[in-house]
Design a protein around this motif. Structure first.
Motif, PDB file in Angstrom:
ATOM      1  N   ARG A  28       0.813  -1.223   0.000  1.00 35.78           N
ATOM      2  CA  ARG A  28       0.000   0.000   0.000  1.00 35.78           C
ATOM      3  C   ARG A  28       0.848   1.274   0.000  1.00 35.78           C
ATOM      4  NH1 ARG A  28      -3.183  -2.859   4.002  1.00 35.78           N
ATOM      5  NH2 ARG A  28      -2.169  -1.606   5.629  1.00 35.78           N
ATOM      6  N   ASP A  30       3.177   4.412  -0.776  1.00 32.32           N
ATOM      7  CA  ASP A  30       3.527   5.228  -1.950  1.00 32.32           C
ATOM      8  C   ASP A  30       5.036   5.230  -2.187  1.00 32.32           C
ATOM      9  OD1 ASP A  30       0.881   5.863  -2.198  1.00 32.32           O
ATOM     10  OD2 ASP A  30       1.061   7.852  -1.284  1.00 32.32           O
ATOM     11  N   THR A  31       5.806   5.099  -1.117  1.00 37.18           N
ATOM     12  CA  THR A  31       7.268   5.093  -1.206  1.00 37.18           C
ATOM     13  C   THR A  31       7.801   3.928  -0.396  1.00 37.18           C
ATOM     14  OG1 THR A  31       7.360   7.510  -1.416  1.00 37.18           O
ATOM     15  CG2 THR A  31       9.392   6.389  -0.755  1.00 37.18           C
ATOM     16  N   THR A  46       3.134   3.265  -9.961  1.00 32.90           N
ATOM     17  CA  THR A  46       3.123   4.709  -9.694  1.00 32.90           C
ATOM     18  C   THR A  46       3.872   5.061  -8.407  1.00 32.90           C
ATOM     19  OG1 THR A  46       1.027   4.502  -8.508  1.00 32.90           O
ATOM     20  CG2 THR A  46       0.927   5.002 -10.870  1.00 32.90           C
ATOM     21  N   ARG A  47       4.315   4.075  -7.658  1.00 33.09           N
ATOM     22  CA  ARG A  47       4.981   4.386  -6.407  1.00 33.09           C
ATOM     23  C   ARG A  47       6.486   4.529  -6.604  1.00 33.09           C
ATOM     24  NH1 ARG A  47       4.626  -0.967  -2.603  1.00 33.09           N
ATOM     25  NH2 ARG A  47       5.342  -2.541  -4.083  1.00 33.09           N
ATOM     26  N   ASN A  48       7.106   5.049  -5.577  1.00 27.84           N
ATOM     27  CA  ASN A  48       8.516   5.398  -5.636  1.00 27.84           C
ATOM     28  C   ASN A  48       9.326   4.349  -4.884  1.00 27.84           C
ATOM     29  OD1 ASN A  48      10.768   6.899  -6.138  1.00 27.84           O
ATOM     30  ND2 ASN A  48      10.418   8.368  -4.484  1.00 27.84           N
ATOM     31  N   THR A  69       3.043  11.144   3.304  1.00 30.06           N
ATOM     32  CA  THR A  69       2.555  10.098   2.405  1.00 30.06           C
ATOM     33  C   THR A  69       2.927   8.728   2.968  1.00 30.06           C
ATOM     34  OG1 THR A  69       4.585  10.075   1.071  1.00 30.06           O
ATOM     35  CG2 THR A  69       2.835  11.601   0.409  1.00 30.06           C
ATOM     36  N   THR A  71       4.688   5.607   3.698  1.00 27.53           N
ATOM     37  CA  THR A  71       6.073   5.267   3.378  1.00 27.53           C
ATOM     38  C   THR A  71       6.507   4.064   4.204  1.00 27.53           C
ATOM     39  OG1 THR A  71       6.592   7.583   2.915  1.00 27.53           O
ATOM     40  CG2 THR A  71       8.460   6.130   3.356  1.00 27.53           C
TER      41      THR A  71
END
Length: 403
Positions: A28, A30-31, A46-48, A69, A71
């Motif tokens: 889940r 984002d990073t 789309t995540r880093n 965000t 992480t």
């Protein structure tokens, strides 16, 4: 601010060995930040995905850039045991992050060695001076250490051999918990000829050779443990001085006119995380302090040159002060005492009549405690054994008031 960062300890077996709820946090996020081998197999989309490159401060900047965000930071084992979790705990509010530990490499190593965790000294030599092991080199002591590279066991072995602990057993535990786990043991004297891999925990069973010096962490090391030109607070007086200074975890001492650095060094050895600044104007003595600190396992001792009180300016305020000389210098006393934190302790020693007069005047003005310490050592007079007095020391102790 709400919780945005999860620090997940990953075992050697990898992400697949994590519990489902932890794998869901990773999916889940984002990073996701971690070393390259931990990120392999993760889908980017789309995540880093950020590869940890080993440089601490730049990586912390990247972590903080992801603030607000979801992480995930992938660490190894228990992130709070000399890991990134411990580092970030000093930089982030508790409510912003959570730590999810896996069994630490120390726990795995202790299990393989059959050593009770409560009886082991654990330390990190990763990116740190190997001299940090010195205070733990005691007969029968068991040490587990994180290291930086494959050369560390040989260097630790050389250090132990130089201390008279060449028969100590070094055990290198590589890739603990993984399919390539390997355990190898040898003596410190044999360490130079034993190749090992870079990813390991080093276990040390300290075995003293006959005649090896005993250097425990309690204040009062033998005088000959220090390289000195004679400017040295002697053992018995040093023990009494440290008792009055009262080292506590993380506390800072100013040792002004440090000489050989003995008081500052013993302060740092006596309490976990204790720190010290040694102020010494003589350049030869300053160099000697650095060597003594390295030899006795406190390479973090800070040495400041120049004339006091000018050299005191701009330094972090101390929790305790030691004046081993120049006690009649009123400007020095006033500057040092002004810097001392409220509740801090000042200890000053004098052996000369002028020094004693200065301490008597300070006590009359500020209060505090005065004691005179007398020590006698065995000698001979006319071929017969007799005790010979050393120079008596007047000791002044003052606790600073205020909040």
């Amino acid at each position: 601010m709400t919780h945005w960062l999860d620090i997940i300890g990953v075992p050697e077996a990898g992400i697949v060995a994590l519990a489902p709820d932890l794998r869901a946090l990773i999916e889940r996020a984002d990073t996701v930040i971690g070393v390259k081998r931990r990120l392999e197999g993760l889908s980017g989309g789309t995540r880093n995905l950020i590869v940890w490159d080993g440089a601490l401060e730049p990586m912390i900047d990247k972590i903080m850039a992801a603030r607000h965000t979801p992480t995930v930071l992938l660490a190894s084992g228990d992130p709070n045991w000399f890991g990134i979790g411990a580092t970030l705990s000093h930089r982030l509010p508790d409510e912003e992050f959570a730590v999810h530990p896996a069994p630490s490499s120390f726990q795995l190593a202790a299990a393989r060695m059959h050593w009770p965790m409560a009886e082991i000294a654990t330390l990190s030599l990763h990116g740190r001076d190997l001299a940090l092991i010195q205070p733990h080199v005691l007969p029968g002591n068991h040490v587990l250490a994180l290291t930086s590279n494959a050369e560390a066991p040989a260097r630790v072995g050389a250090l132990l051999a130089a201390r008279g602990y060449g028969q100590s057993i070094l055990t290198v535990l590589e890739d603990l918990g993984g399919t390539n786990e390997c355990i190898t043991a040898f003596t410190a004297a044999e360490a130079a000829d034993r190749p090992v891999g870079p990813f390991h925990v080093l276990a040390v069973e300290c075995i003293a050779d006959a005649g090896a010096p005993l250097l425990p962490p309690l204040p009062g090391l033998p005088d000959d443990a220090f390289d000195s030109d004679g400017q040295l607070t002697k053992r018995e007086v040093r023990s009494a001085t440290l008792a009055k200074l009262s080292p506590t975890p993380g506390a800072l001492l100013w040792d002004i006119g440090a000489g050989s650095g003995a008081v500052a060094i013993e302060w740092m050895r006596a309490a976990r995380g204790a720190r010290a600044i040694a102020f010494e104007r003589d350049t030869d003595r300053s160099a000697r302090i650095v060597r003594n600190a390295e030899t006795l396992g406190v390479p973090g001792l800070v040495v400041i040159g120049g004339e006091a009180p000018q050299s005191l300016a701009g330094q972090e305020r101390p929790d305790a002060l030691f004046l081993g000389g120049d006690v009649g210098n009123s400007a020095l006393f006033e500057a040092a005492f002004a810097a001392l934190k409220p509740g801090g302790r000042l200890v000053a020693n004098a052996v000369t009549l002028s020094g004693e007069a200065a301490l008597l005047a300070l006590q009359a003005e500020h209060g505090g405690e005065l004691v005179r310490i007398g020590v006698e050592v065995l000698d001979t007079i006319g071929g017969e054994p007799a005790f010979r007095p050393r120079m008596r020391v007047m000791q002044y102790v003052l606790i600073k008031g205020g909040q």
